[in-house]
Each structure stands twice: as C-alpha cells, then as structure tokens.
Design a protein around this motif. Structure first.
Motif, short mmCIF file in Angstrom:
data_model
loop_
_atom_site.label_atom_id
_atom_site.label_comp_id
_atom_site.label_asym_id
_atom_site.label_seq_id
_atom_site.Cartn_x
_atom_site.Cartn_y
_atom_site.Cartn_z
N ASP A 153 0.89 -1.27 0.10
CA ASP A 153 -0.28 -0.23 0.01
C ASP A 153 0.96 1.13 0.05
O ASP A 153 1.73 1.47 1.05
N ALA A 154 0.86 2.07 -1.19
CA ALA A 154 1.61 3.11 -1.19
C ALA A 154 1.39 4.32 -0.04
O ALA A 154 2.21 5.02 0.29
N ALA A 155 -0.02 4.51 0.34
CA ALA A 155 -0.35 5.29 1.28
C ALA A 155 0.31 5.20 2.52
O ALA A 155 0.61 5.78 3.48
N ALA A 156 0.28 3.72 3.10
CA ALA A 156 0.89 3.15 4.34
C ALA A 156 2.45 3.47 4.23
O ALA A 156 2.85 3.91 5.25
N THR A 157 2.98 3.19 2.83
CA THR A 157 4.34 3.53 2.99
C THR A 157 4.78 5.12 3.08
O THR A 157 5.73 5.67 3.86
N ALA A 158 3.90 5.85 2.52
CA ALA A 158 3.92 7.30 2.53
C ALA A 158 3.95 7.88 4.13
O ALA A 158 4.59 8.87 4.40
N ARG A 159 2.92 7.35 4.81
CA ARG A 159 2.74 7.66 6.13
C ARG A 159 3.79 7.34 7.09
O ARG A 159 4.29 8.15 7.85
N MET A 160 4.33 6.10 6.86
CA MET A 160 5.64 5.83 7.56
C MET A 160 6.68 6.51 7.29
O MET A 160 7.44 7.05 8.09
#
Length: 304
Positions: A153-160
């Motif tokens: 998930d790209a959004a999860a990576t961006a949030r991390m």
C-alpha cells in the motif's frame, strides 16, 4: 499527529527513542508498549514514554494504527504470529531490524489481509541498550531505510515515511536484498571484525586485562565500542544475513591477504596508496553529515 495510537513491541533503545521523538513532535496521540520483562515495562511507565504497557504483545497491539516490532530479528516471526489475529484492519506494521529479507519472510505470512507491512531499518544507535538509553534526537540526520513489499500500500508507506522524517531522519527506499548486502558492508561485517579484534586481544596471554584497558589506543577503543553492542541482536543478525555477510567477509579476507603480502614484502607504495584511497571514505562520511570529525565522534551525552 500522524498516528492516533502506536504500539511498541520491545522497549529498548530504538523503541524508547521513537517514543521520545514522537512525544516531542506531537506525532502520536497515545503510545503503548510491551516487553517480556516486567522491569522494562515498569521503566517505560516510570520514564513516561509509554502511556500504558501490557504483559503480552497481543494486548498491546489491539486498536493500534501503527505497530513497531523492536525485538531481535530472531524473535520477529513468533511475535508476528502472536499479534496477527489481534491487529486492527488498516493498521500498519513496521520493524526496526537491520536484516530485511529474513524479517519479511518471518513476519509477512502472519499478517492478515488489510494490514499493511512496511519493513524498516533506522541506521542509528549507540552501544547502550534498554529503556533508559533512549533519547529524542537519536534519529536526527540519520538514515531510515524502508523496504516496501512489491504491491504494498503506497499510502501506508508514505505515512511511515512522514513519521520517520518528522522524527528527524533522512528516508530512502530500496529492495530488501539490496539492503542486506549494503548493511553487510557498512554494519554487519565491521561489527564481526570488531568482535574478533577484541577477542584476539582477550586471548593474548602476554597482555593482561588491565593493560588492554589502560593502554587502549583510539583504534582499539573504537573496536570495543562497537563490540559492546547487544549480543542477542548481533547473533540473530549474522544468522539471518548469512549469505551477504559471508560474501563480504570473503572479500575482506582477500584484501587482508593483499595487505599482509605488502607488509611482508615491504611494499610501502602499495600500503600508502591503499590507505590514501580508503581515507577518502572517512571524509565522505563526514561530508555526508553521518558523523563528525570531533575527537569523541559526537557521541557524548552532551551532544544529544
């Protein structure tokens, strides 16, 4: 605020430093934790970097938006198996292990659909361990490597990534296999060499313990600082990053034999050229902001 609820599984140097940094930056609404040791759990509450601690990892992760696995690499799989059924849908799980392929293989199968796994590795630390060793500035201007899974998930990576950057880290992404090779060069093999050199000094019967301590020159002092690292963590690192470490050790041995031959044959030109070339690496590290030219390497408590 980036995450409402963060669960730290393992409450040592990295976890406590993350908690201090998140509190300082207002990055998490509530921080909870778990450690097998009752002493560590009590320390986390006494210091105040956890709002609540739990006797089991399964309890700690319930309702968490972010779960951070801060346990030795060898324990990652069993912890993931324990927490898997209790993870909140949509939660992100990350880790701080310095080996990535083995962690992914151990953790990923235990995570349910709808939970996002973003493996990570903060390249930061000291020779100290335990909940009392953490401080908010540990990650400042240090690299935090993320190794997202293909199709993750790209959004999860961006949030991390946003969390790591907010704690002061520089963030980069790379494939897990490449990460393990790079770290075998920059961290794992140097640690093994340091342990070996300190072991050699300990084995020399003609050098007493007091002489090793009393007459330690800068080079040996640096070896002992590195060799003071947590033995459980490093045992697991070498067993789980075996192939890359052995490859780099083979190359190191070849270089060592070449230097040995130059010393035996009196080839001063080769030694001078070699040392001149390798000295540039140190200058590059300082210029990249990853260390300082100060005599104490900037690692004194005052520098925190």
């Amino acid at each position: 605020m980036i995450y409402d609820r963060v669960a730290l599984i393992g409450l040592g140097l990295i976890a406590s430093s993350m908690a201090h940094a998140m509190r300082a930056g207002g990055l998490a609404g509530r921080i909870v934790g778990h450690a097998p040791s009752a002493e560590s759990r009590a320390a986390a509450l006494a210091i105040g970097f956890c709002d609540e601690v739990f006797a089991t990892a399964a309890e700690a992760v319930q309702g968490a938006d972010l779960v951070v696995l801060c346990v030795p690499v060898g324990a990652m799989g069993s912890v993931a198996a324990e927490i898997g059924p209790h993870l909140k849908p949509g939660a992100t799980v990350t880790d701080v292990g310095s080996v990535k392929q083995a962690v992914i293989a151990a953790v990923a199968p235990h995570l349910p659909d709808g939970v996002h796994f973003v493996p990570g590795h903060p390249i930061a630390g000291t020779e100290h361990s335990g909940p009392y060793s953490g401080f908010a500035g540990l990650f400042r201007n240090r690299w935090w490597l993320l190794t997202p899974l293909p199709g993750g998930d790209a959004a999860a990576t961006a949030r991390m990534r946003a969390l790591c950057e907010a704690m002061g880290a520089n963030v980069d992404e790379m494939e897990a296999e490449h990460h393990d090779l790079v770290l075998a060069v920059t961290s794992h093999t140097p640690h093994l060499i340091a342990y070996t050199m300190v072991g050699v000094a300990d084995d020399l019967a003609r050098v007493t313990d007091s002489e090793v301590v009393q007459y330690s020159a800068a080079g040996f002092r640096d070896f002992t600082r590195i060799a003071a690292s947590d033995p459980t963590m490093w045992r697991d690192v070498f067993l789980t990053n075996k192939d890359a470490t052995l490859e780099i050790l083979g190359r190191f041995t070849e270089e060592l034999f070449a230097l040995q031959r130059a010393i035996r044959t009196g080839d001063g030109e080769m030694l001078f050229d070699y040392f001149t070339r390798t000295r540039a690496i140190r200058r590059g590290i300082i210029e990249a902001g990853q260390d300082t030219a100060a005599p104490d390497f900037g690692r004194s408590k005052a520098g925190r």
